[in-house]
Write an enzyme that holds these catalytic residues in place. Structure first.
Site, mmCIF file in Angstrom:
data_model
loop_
_atom_site.group_PDB
_atom_site.id
_atom_site.type_symbol
_atom_site.label_atom_id
_atom_site.label_comp_id
_atom_site.label_asym_id
_atom_site.label_seq_id
_atom_site.Cartn_x
_atom_site.Cartn_y
_atom_site.Cartn_z
ATOM 1 C CD GLU A 78 55.688 52.198 29.965
ATOM 2 O OE1 GLU A 78 55.018 52.379 31.012
ATOM 3 O OE2 GLU A 78 56.870 52.551 29.839
ATOM 4 N NE ARG A 82 43.944 40.793 47.310
ATOM 5 C CZ ARG A 82 43.823 39.714 46.546
ATOM 6 N NH1 ARG A 82 44.918 39.043 46.173
ATOM 7 N NH2 ARG A 82 42.641 39.276 46.166
ATOM 8 C CD GLU A 96 39.227 31.292 42.475
ATOM 9 O OE1 GLU A 96 39.442 31.518 43.685
ATOM 10 O OE2 GLU A 96 40.073 30.831 41.705
ATOM 11 C CD GLU A 121 38.939 33.624 47.250
ATOM 12 O OE1 GLU A 121 38.087 34.509 47.506
ATOM 13 O OE2 GLU A 121 39.978 33.842 46.605
ATOM 14 N N PRO A 130 41.906 50.779 32.531
ATOM 15 C CG PRO A 130 40.024 51.674 31.498
ATOM 16 C CD PRO A 130 40.531 51.223 32.830
ATOM 17 N N GLY A 131 43.662 52.516 31.304
ATOM 18 C CA GLY A 131 44.719 53.378 30.796
ATOM 19 C C GLY A 131 46.039 52.656 30.608
ATOM 20 C CD GLU A 141 42.951 31.580 47.839
ATOM 21 O OE1 GLU A 141 42.705 30.373 48.041
ATOM 22 O OE2 GLU A 141 42.687 32.163 46.776
#
Length: 216
Positions: free
Chosen positions: A41, A67, A96, A100, A118-119, A145
Site C-alpha cells: 500500500e 496539526r 512559503e 508563513e 518510505p515504507g 495558518e
C-alpha cells in the site's frame, strides 16, 4: 535466484483505491525474491519544501502550528506543499517563507532531502537554508495558518528542543540537526538546484491526467 541486493522489485499490477486533495492511496502488486508476489500500500503525496531560516544572530525562525492528525500544536520549520504544477522547489520555498513568516532571504542553500516514511509513502521534503533576512510583510492567512505562532530560537537551543522531544516534526528535526552538523563540521552545502531523484511525481501526474480527461 538473484544475489542479495540484486533482485528487481517489479510492479506487476497497480490499482488506485482513493484520491483526495493532498494524498492518494494505491495498492501495488510487487514481485518479491523467490518468485512470490506481495501487495504494498502506497500513499502518494505532492512532496513539500521546508526552510531552516537563520538570522544574523544564529537564531532559527520556528513556527508553532496546529496539526489535526496529532491533535496538538507542533514546533516546525516554515514549509508547504509542492502542489503548483511545474513550480521549482526553490520558488515554492520562497513563497512559503513569505506566506508563513513575512520574511524573504537573500542567500539560499540546499540543506537536506528527507524521505518521510518510505515504507508506505513517496512523500519527500527538500529542506533549504535561508539567510540574509528581510521583512516583506505577511499576507492574510486562513485556517490553521491563521493561528501560527512565530518565534526565533538560538540554533543550539533548537537542537536541545529536538533531543528533548519538544520538536517532533520529522522535517524540523532533520533540518535542525543537519544545520547544526553542517555548522560544526564546516560542510559545504549543495546548490539549490541539485538533483532530487526522489521528488514525488505520481500524485501530481494522476491529478493532471484526471483533469485532462474532464474527471474531478
Amino acid at each position: 535466484m538473484s544475489l542479495p541486493g540484486e533482485h528487481e522489485f517489479r510492479t506487476v499490477d497497480s490499482r488506485e483505491v482513493y484520491s483526495g486533495a493532498i494524498v492518494a492511496l494505491r495498492v501495488d502488486r510487487v514481485a518479491m525474491p523467490g518468485g512470490r508476489e506481495a501487495d504494498r500500500e502506497i500513499v502518494e503525496h505532492h512532496g513539500a519544501v521546508a526552510v531552516a531560516v537563520l538570522d544574523d544572530d544564529e537564531r532559527l525562525v520556528l513556527i508553532r502550528q496546529y496539526r489535526h492528525a496529532l491533535g496538538r500544536r507542533l514546533w516546525e520549520l516554515p514549509a508547504g506543499l509542492l502542489d503548483e504544477p511545474g513550480e521549482a522547489p526553490l520558488v515554492a520555498a520562497r513563497r512559503e517563507l513569505a506566506e508563513e513568516t513575512g520574511l524573504a532571504a537573500d542567500r539560499w542553500s540546499l540543506l537536506v532531502d528527507v524521505a518521510l516514511s518510505p515504507g508506505f509513502t513517496d512523500e519527500s521534503v527538500r529542506v533549504f537554508l535561508a539567510e540574509g533576512l528581510r521583512d516583506v510583510g505577511r499576507p492574510a492567512a486562513h485556517d490553521e495558518e491563521a493561528d501560527l505562532e512565530i518565534a526565533r530560537v538560538p540554533l543550539a537551543d533548537a537542537v536541545v528542543m529536538a533531543l528533548r522531544g519538544e520538536i517532533v516534526n520529522a522535517t524540523a528535526v532533520s533540518g535542525i540537526l543537519a544545520l547544526a552538523a553542517a555548522r560544526s563540521g564546516g560542510v559545504v552545502l549543495r546548490p539549490t538546484e541539485a538533483p532530487w531523484p526522489d521528488r514525488p511525481e505520481m500524485f501530481s501526474r494522476r491529478k493532471r491526467n484526471r483533469t485532462g480527461t474532464g474527471r474531478t
